[in-house]
Design a protein around this motif. Structure first.
Motif, PDB file in Angstrom:
ATOM      1  N   GLN A   1      -9.096 -22.302 -66.673  1.00 51.36           N
ATOM      2  CA  GLN A   1     -10.240 -22.810 -67.250  1.00 51.36           C
ATOM      3  C   GLN A   1      -9.579 -23.558 -68.454  1.00 51.36           C
ATOM      4  O   GLN A   1      -8.961 -23.188 -69.261  1.00 51.36           O
ATOM      5  CB  GLN A   1     -11.208 -21.558 -67.678  1.00 51.36           C
ATOM      6  CG  GLN A   1     -11.830 -20.845 -66.523  1.00 51.36           C
ATOM      7  CD  GLN A   1     -12.547 -19.734 -66.814  1.00 51.36           C
ATOM      8  OE1 GLN A   1     -12.209 -19.191 -67.909  1.00 51.36           O
ATOM      9  NE2 GLN A   1     -13.518 -19.264 -66.124  1.00 51.36           N
ATOM     10  N   PHE A   2     -10.478 -24.509 -69.100  1.00 50.63           N
ATOM     11  CA  PHE A   2      -9.833 -25.537 -70.007  1.00 50.63           C
ATOM     12  C   PHE A   2     -10.844 -25.975 -71.215  1.00 50.63           C
ATOM     13  O   PHE A   2     -12.085 -25.979 -70.575  1.00 50.63           O
ATOM     14  CB  PHE A   2      -9.274 -27.064 -69.522  1.00 50.63           C
ATOM     15  CG  PHE A   2      -8.057 -26.706 -68.393  1.00 50.63           C
ATOM     16  CD1 PHE A   2      -6.785 -26.947 -69.174  1.00 50.63           C
ATOM     17  CD2 PHE A   2      -8.332 -26.404 -67.260  1.00 50.63           C
ATOM     18  CE1 PHE A   2      -5.745 -26.794 -68.181  1.00 50.63           C
ATOM     19  CE2 PHE A   2      -6.929 -26.151 -66.220  1.00 50.63           C
ATOM     20  CZ  PHE A   2      -5.770 -26.572 -66.923  1.00 50.63           C
TER      21      PHE A   2
ATOM     22  N   GLY B   1      -7.661 -30.187 -74.030  1.00 48.42           N
ATOM     23  CA  GLY B   1      -6.974 -30.071 -72.919  1.00 48.42           C
ATOM     24  C   GLY B   1      -6.323 -28.977 -72.963  1.00 48.42           C
ATOM     25  O   GLY B   1      -5.257 -28.427 -72.104  1.00 48.42           O
ATOM     26  N   THR B   2      -6.547 -27.775 -73.761  1.00 46.81           N
ATOM     27  CA  THR B   2      -5.621 -26.254 -73.675  1.00 46.81           C
ATOM     28  C   THR B   2      -6.515 -25.458 -72.693  1.00 46.81           C
ATOM     29  O   THR B   2      -7.442 -25.546 -72.413  1.00 46.81           O
ATOM     30  CB  THR B   2      -6.011 -25.857 -75.054  1.00 46.81           C
ATOM     31  OG1 THR B   2      -5.541 -26.625 -76.036  1.00 46.81           O
ATOM     32  CG2 THR B   2      -5.358 -24.403 -75.330  1.00 46.81           C
TER      33      THR B   2
ATOM     34  N   ALA C   1       0.967 -19.341 -65.934  1.00 48.29           N
ATOM     35  CA  ALA C   1       1.718 -19.401 -66.993  1.00 48.29           C
ATOM     36  C   ALA C   1       2.394 -20.940 -67.309  1.00 48.29           C
ATOM     37  O   ALA C   1       2.411 -21.287 -68.293  1.00 48.29           O
ATOM     38  CB  ALA C   1       2.956 -18.461 -67.060  1.00 48.29           C
ATOM     39  N   ASP C   2       2.734 -21.312 -66.258  1.00 49.81           N
ATOM     40  CA  ASP C   2       3.519 -22.674 -66.036  1.00 49.81           C
ATOM     41  C   ASP C   2       2.362 -23.744 -66.518  1.00 49.81           C
ATOM     42  O   ASP C   2       2.575 -24.654 -67.284  1.00 49.81           O
ATOM     43  CB  ASP C   2       4.053 -23.157 -64.735  1.00 49.81           C
ATOM     44  CG  ASP C   2       5.113 -22.065 -64.699  1.00 49.81           C
ATOM     45  OD1 ASP C   2       5.775 -21.698 -65.583  1.00 49.81           O
ATOM     46  OD2 ASP C   2       5.528 -22.213 -63.415  1.00 49.81           O
ATOM     47  N   ILE C   3       1.168 -23.623 -65.758  1.00 55.65           N
ATOM     48  CA  ILE C   3      -0.021 -24.554 -66.132  1.00 55.65           C
ATOM     49  C   ILE C   3      -0.336 -24.341 -67.526  1.00 55.65           C
ATOM     50  O   ILE C   3      -0.615 -25.467 -68.292  1.00 55.65           O
ATOM     51  CB  ILE C   3      -1.172 -24.176 -65.237  1.00 55.65           C
ATOM     52  CG1 ILE C   3      -1.048 -24.244 -63.787  1.00 55.65           C
ATOM     53  CG2 ILE C   3      -2.394 -24.948 -65.721  1.00 55.65           C
ATOM     54  CD1 ILE C   3      -1.770 -23.999 -62.750  1.00 55.65           C
ATOM     55  N   ALA C   4      -0.434 -23.315 -68.247  1.00 52.52           N
ATOM     56  CA  ALA C   4      -0.858 -22.980 -69.643  1.00 52.52           C
ATOM     57  C   ALA C   4       0.415 -23.498 -70.366  1.00 52.52           C
ATOM     58  O   ALA C   4      -0.188 -24.354 -71.583  1.00 52.52           O
ATOM     59  CB  ALA C   4      -0.762 -21.538 -69.760  1.00 52.52           C
ATOM     60  N   ALA C   5       1.556 -23.494 -70.232  1.00 50.74           N
ATOM     61  CA  ALA C   5       2.576 -24.181 -71.013  1.00 50.74           C
ATOM     62  C   ALA C   5       2.605 -25.477 -71.089  1.00 50.74           C
ATOM     63  O   ALA C   5       2.751 -26.523 -71.954  1.00 50.74           O
ATOM     64  CB  ALA C   5       3.715 -23.477 -70.487  1.00 50.74           C
ATOM     65  N   ASN C   6       2.212 -26.306 -69.554  1.00 49.54           N
ATOM     66  CA  ASN C   6       2.189 -27.683 -69.629  1.00 49.54           C
ATOM     67  C   ASN C   6       1.038 -28.222 -70.218  1.00 49.54           C
ATOM     68  O   ASN C   6       1.113 -29.438 -70.765  1.00 49.54           O
ATOM     69  CB  ASN C   6       2.135 -28.038 -68.129  1.00 49.54           C
ATOM     70  CG  ASN C   6       3.489 -27.826 -67.529  1.00 49.54           C
ATOM     71  OD1 ASN C   6       4.508 -27.664 -67.867  1.00 49.54           O
ATOM     72  ND2 ASN C   6       3.462 -27.691 -65.999  1.00 49.54           N
ATOM     73  N   ALA C   7       0.033 -27.397 -70.211  1.00 46.37           N
ATOM     74  CA  ALA C   7      -1.247 -27.906 -71.161  1.00 46.37           C
ATOM     75  C   ALA C   7      -1.195 -27.959 -72.523  1.00 46.37           C
ATOM     76  O   ALA C   7      -1.713 -28.943 -73.049  1.00 46.37           O
ATOM     77  CB  ALA C   7      -2.358 -27.140 -70.506  1.00 46.37           C
TER      78      ALA C   7
ATOM     79  N   ARG D   1       0.850 -31.271 -73.197  1.00 47.19           N
ATOM     80  CA  ARG D   1       0.219 -32.474 -73.186  1.00 47.19           C
ATOM     81  C   ARG D   1      -0.419 -32.830 -74.272  1.00 47.19           C
ATOM     82  O   ARG D   1      -1.198 -32.247 -75.088  1.00 47.19           O
ATOM     83  CB  ARG D   1      -0.631 -32.547 -72.125  1.00 47.19           C
ATOM     84  CG  ARG D   1       0.093 -32.552 -70.685  1.00 47.19           C
ATOM     85  CD  ARG D   1      -0.860 -33.113 -69.485  1.00 47.19           C
ATOM     86  NE  ARG D   1      -2.004 -32.333 -69.396  1.00 47.19           N
ATOM     87  CZ  ARG D   1      -2.087 -31.009 -68.504  1.00 47.19           C
ATOM     88  NH1 ARG D   1      -1.328 -30.687 -67.869  1.00 47.19           N
ATOM     89  NH2 ARG D   1      -3.314 -30.437 -68.466  1.00 47.19           N
ATOM     90  N   PRO D   2      -0.478 -34.098 -74.766  1.00 48.08           N
ATOM     91  CA  PRO D   2      -1.433 -34.453 -76.012  1.00 48.08           C
ATOM     92  C   PRO D   2      -3.035 -34.294 -75.610  1.00 48.08           C
ATOM     93  O   PRO D   2      -3.421 -34.431 -74.515  1.00 48.08           O
ATOM     94  CB  PRO D   2      -1.204 -35.953 -76.168  1.00 48.08           C
ATOM     95  CG  PRO D   2      -0.654 -36.578 -74.794  1.00 48.08           C
ATOM     96  CD  PRO D   2       0.113 -35.275 -74.422  1.00 48.08           C
ATOM     97  N   ALA D   3      -3.989 -33.966 -76.568  1.00 44.44           N
ATOM     98  CA  ALA D   3      -5.231 -33.831 -76.406  1.00 44.44           C
ATOM     99  C   ALA D   3      -6.109 -35.130 -75.713  1.00 44.44           C
ATOM    100  O   ALA D   3      -5.456 -36.190 -76.095  1.00 44.44           O
ATOM    101  CB  ALA D   3      -5.743 -33.693 -77.785  1.00 44.44           C
ATOM    102  N   PRO D   4      -6.953 -35.220 -74.934  1.00 38.67           N
ATOM    103  CA  PRO D   4      -7.421 -36.312 -74.396  1.00 38.67           C
ATOM    104  C   PRO D   4      -8.389 -36.955 -75.769  1.00 38.67           C
ATOM    105  O   PRO D   4      -8.642 -36.294 -76.514  1.00 38.67           O
ATOM    106  CB  PRO D   4      -8.381 -35.878 -73.276  1.00 38.67           C
ATOM    107  CG  PRO D   4      -8.578 -34.358 -73.647  1.00 38.67           C
ATOM    108  CD  PRO D   4      -7.388 -33.981 -74.447  1.00 38.67           C
TER     109      PRO D   4
END
Length: 801
Positions: free
Chosen positions: A562-563, A568-569, A786-792, A795-798
């Motif tokens: 969930q984001f 983008g977090t 955990a990887d998806i959370a770290a990558n998100a 990333r810069p915010a949209p």
């Protein structure tokens, strides 16, 4: 009555004794003068020798008399024992006990002892010994036959009747044995007569010699007087024994604890009645002797057996009859009838046992076996029997029948929230309501739990109004112990012969139709269609495989991130149950979750998912700088029937996950099914620090009143609304309304099913910033979160829309 009903075997014995006394008395009268003359004329020298010889003869005659009397006593005891044994055997064969009776054993050793005692008095007489040997053989044969019949009667009650050939053989052997005893007694009497005759002849000779001697005459006279005294004493003892026998058989009739009477076959009048019969029917004995049998026995209402007028011409036997007492009460009597003679007339002896209480108890047991104790309706067993009879009649008449399967909706909620006592009272009222609606149009049964069955005419003009009436009756409120309850029902119908030609098929297909009614929204009826059987088979297969998968650990939990669409977090993840079966392949949750809820398996699965999600979320959140919340769906069954707060408390404690990082998603329907329980449970969860979200908001009740009452943390916009964004303005309006409600009540908001940038942009423009969907991520394994959370986070915010 007592004299007439005395021992028939005792009369020949009394007659024999009287005959002996008469012979001796007559001889005494004839011998007085000759003895006196002989005593005077006899020589004094011969007096001593003649007196000695006479004394010897008298001793011998007396010893013979004692031996005969002893033999007769032994034979009397043997005869009485045989009579008692025969009576006991007939009791075992002729009556059915209502309590455990001691095993019948023929008293062979005692009878043989009596015969041996009689045989010892024979004193070497061959005929006497031979007759008694024959008697013992007859007793042994009689004993073997009696034991065999008694054993057969006790092992197989009712197998030995008065028509049984072996019983006739038994009676024949019994009477032959009685005749043999009489023959031995007569032989003993003849032997005694011979002894007496010989003694008399010797006495005459001695008297002739002693006539000349007054002293010899006086001695002879004294001897005769003494002998007569002994005979009188013996006769008195015999009369006393006969009196004992008379009293004994009087007790068997007059003082018997069972009612007994004797009916004259010609006039049908009662000619003898014992006290117990008078007491049982409330009469005095004198009053009953003025009645006919028809005044007491109700022929037309006999429970078993033929009317007496027909039965009396046949073999003796037992039957249960209704008898009317003096007060008019009906009493059921088990009657044993025996043909006999009474004062030279043909009569019937009736021995009775009051079985009214036993029959009432049997009727109560039958009622309990056929009717439901709670509702009073026919039970499943009796209903199945009734259906089979109805089907046979319908088959002959070419008639259509309807099998109606009625199941109460949400009845378990009543039991769980108000208790089984209220639930039972509700079932009883529902049963009366169904019975009132059906009336004479069919048969109603409680089939089990909250399920009711009706078999009725299947013709459409009669059936459809009945079904409409049943549904209407179910919607009326019911008052139970101060509670106003609303209950609805789902009804399934199968028709004979179109949907099945036996009870099992009709019930099974009606059940399938009822399940369809529940699936289509409950509170309705559905007719069976052939495809329902295929669906039921599929559900059964899925249910079986699902149980195996849960037991074998074949279920898995994936997580959809969930984001925050604005930043983008990644803010959390929803736990989603998945199942891939070796036979069925990948099974959709839309298929197996309803089956799990229907079978109750969802409670165990739901608890396992909760514990698994907490354990994985605790691992994700080892870095407190990036908290990731986990959302877990809660089934209505978990919410209503399980100890949800206890399960949550244990899952948090065992995993170490902070309560604020756990969110439970509950549907609107689950909250509204038991609003009081829901309010208490939600309040308890929020006190623990656990968050609560309403899943699929807008598809159910969507009442602002219950939102205010329940005070949840977050609303979740259903994917069905999100899918229509950009395509249906009305659906977009509903989505905007949900967003407005969340803002007004200060709830957080998240949308699911966000798959396109158009979905994202519309939601962001209107104030919904949190989302989950394929635009961001599919459901992934716990290790990937955990990887998806770290990558998100990297990333810069949209860009803002």
């Amino acid at each position: 009555m007592g004299d007439s009903a005395g021992n028939p075997a005792a009369k020949p014995a009394l007659i024999g004794l009287w005959r002996v006394l008469h012979v001796w008395s007559a001889q005494k009268t004839r011998l007085v003068a000759p003895l006196a003359l002989i005593a005077i004329l006899s020589a004094i020298a011969l007096n001593t020798a003649i007196a000695l010889r006479q004394s010897h003869e008298q001793r011998y005659a007396l010893s013979q008399q004692r031996a005969v009397e002893s033999a007769k006593r032994d034979l009397d005891e043997l005869q009485n024992a045989l009579l008692d044994e025969h009576e006991q055997l007939y009791t075992v064969i002729g009556t059915r006990p209502f309590y455990r009776r001691a095993a019948y054993i023929y008293p062979l050793p005692a009878l043989i002892d009596n015969a041996n005692a009689a045989q010892r008095t024979c004193e070497g007489r061959e005929r006497c010994i031979a007759l008694l040997d024959e008697l013992k053989d007859m007793i042994r044969h009689l004993g073997a036959l009696s034991n065999r019949l008694a054993m057969l009667s006790m092992l197989k009650p009712g197998s030995v009747t008065m028509d049984t050939p072996s019983l006739g053989e038994l009676d024949a052997r019994f009477f032959q044995t009685m005749q043999k005893i009489g023959e031995i007694r007569m032989d003993e009497d003849a032997h005694l007569d011979q002894s007496v005759t010989r003694a008399s002849r010797d006495s005459q000779m001695a008297s002739a010699l002693l006539l000349g001697s007054g002293l010899a005459a006086a001695c002879l006279l004294l001897a005769f007087l003494r002998r007569n005294a002994r005979i009188t004493k013996s006769l008195r003892k015999a009369l006393q024994a006969a009196d004992v026998n008379r009293k004994k058989y009087k007790r068997l009739f007059q003082l018997n604890p069972l009612p007994i009477w004797i009916v004259d076959d010609a006039s049908m009048r009662l000619v003898a009645v014992n006290d117990m019969a008078a007491k049982a029917l409330g009469y005095r004995a004198s009053e009953m002797l003025e009645l006919r049998l028809g005044d007491l026995r109700m022929n037309k209402t006999a429970l078993h057996g033929a009317p007496f007028a027909h039965a009396r011409g046949h073999d003796d036997g037992t039957a249960i009859w209704e008898h009317r007492t003096k007060s008019g009460e009906l009493r059921s009597m088990n009657v044993f009838q025996l043909q006999t003679d009474f004062d030279g007339r043909t009569a019937t002896l009736c021995v009775m046992e009051d079985v009214t209480t036993q029959l009432a108890a049997q009727a109560e047991l039958r009622h309990r076996a056929e009717y439901d104790a709670l509702t009073g309706l026919t039970n499943r067993k009796y209903f199945d029997e009734r259906v089979n009879r109805e089907l046979q009649q319908a088959s002959r008449a070419g008639k259509t029948l309807a099998m109606i399967f009625l199941d109460l909706d949400n009845f378990k909620e009543v039991n769980d929230s108000l208790g089984h006592r209220i639930g039972d009272a509700l079932l009883a009222q529902i049963a009366r309501r169904i019975e009132r609606v059906v009336g004479e149009r069919g048969t109603v049964a409680r089939y089990g739990g909250d399920e009711f069955m009706v078999i009725a005419d299947g013709a459409a003009p009669l059936l459809e109004p009945l079904l409409d009436s049943l549904l209407a009756a179910m919607t009326e409120p019911i008052q139970v112990a101060g509670h106003e309850l609303f209950i609805e029902a789902s009804i399934g119908i199968s028709l004979y012969p179109a949907d099945g030609d036996d009870a099992d098929a009709l019930v099974r297909n009606a059940d399938a139709a009822m399940y369809l009614a529940k699936q289509n929204g409950r509170n309705q009826y559905q007719f069976y269609r052939p495809e329902l059987s295929e669906a039921a088979t599929s559900r059964l297969r899925i249910s079986t495989r699902l149980r195996q998968a849960f037991r074998n650990g074949a279920l898995t939990v994936l997580y959809q991130p969930q984001f925050d669409m604005a930043t983008g977090t990644m803010i959390g993840a929803e736990a989603l149950l998945r199942w891939t079966d070796a036979e069925l392949g990948s099974v959709s949750p839309a298929v197996f979750i309803p089956v799990a809820e229907e079978t109750g398996l969802i409670r165990g699965i739901g608890e396992w998912v909760l514990r698994e999600a907490c354990r994985e979320a605790a691992r994700w959140n080892r870095d407190p700088a990036r908290p990731i919340r986990v959302s877990v769906n809660v089934s209505p069954l978990q919410f209503e029937h399980g100890d949800l707060m206890g399960q949550v408390r244990e899952a948090l404690r065992d995993s170490g996950l902070p309560p604020a990082l756990l969110e439970l998603e509950v549907t609107e329907g689950a909250l509204m099914r038991t609003p009081d329980l829901a309010a208490r449970t939600l309040a308890g969860l929020r006190e623990m620090g656990v968050r609560v979200a309403i899943d699929d908001f807008g598809t159910g009740y969507s009442s602002l009143g219950y939102l205010k009452r329940f005070r949840v943390d977050r609303l979740k916009i259903d994917r069905e609304f999100v899918r229509e964004i950009g395509q249906d303005t009305e659906t977009e309006a509903i989505t905007l309304a949900v967003i407005a409600v969340a803002k007004a009540l200060n709830f957080e908001l998240i949308a699911e099913g966000v798959e396109t940038s158009g979905h994202r942009d519309f939601l962001l423009q209107n104030g919904c910033t949190h989302a989950q969907g394929f635009l961001y991520s599919h459901a992934v394994s716990a290790g990937a979160i955990a990887d998806i959370a770290a990558n998100a986070a990297a990333r810069p915010a949209p860009l803002p829309v």
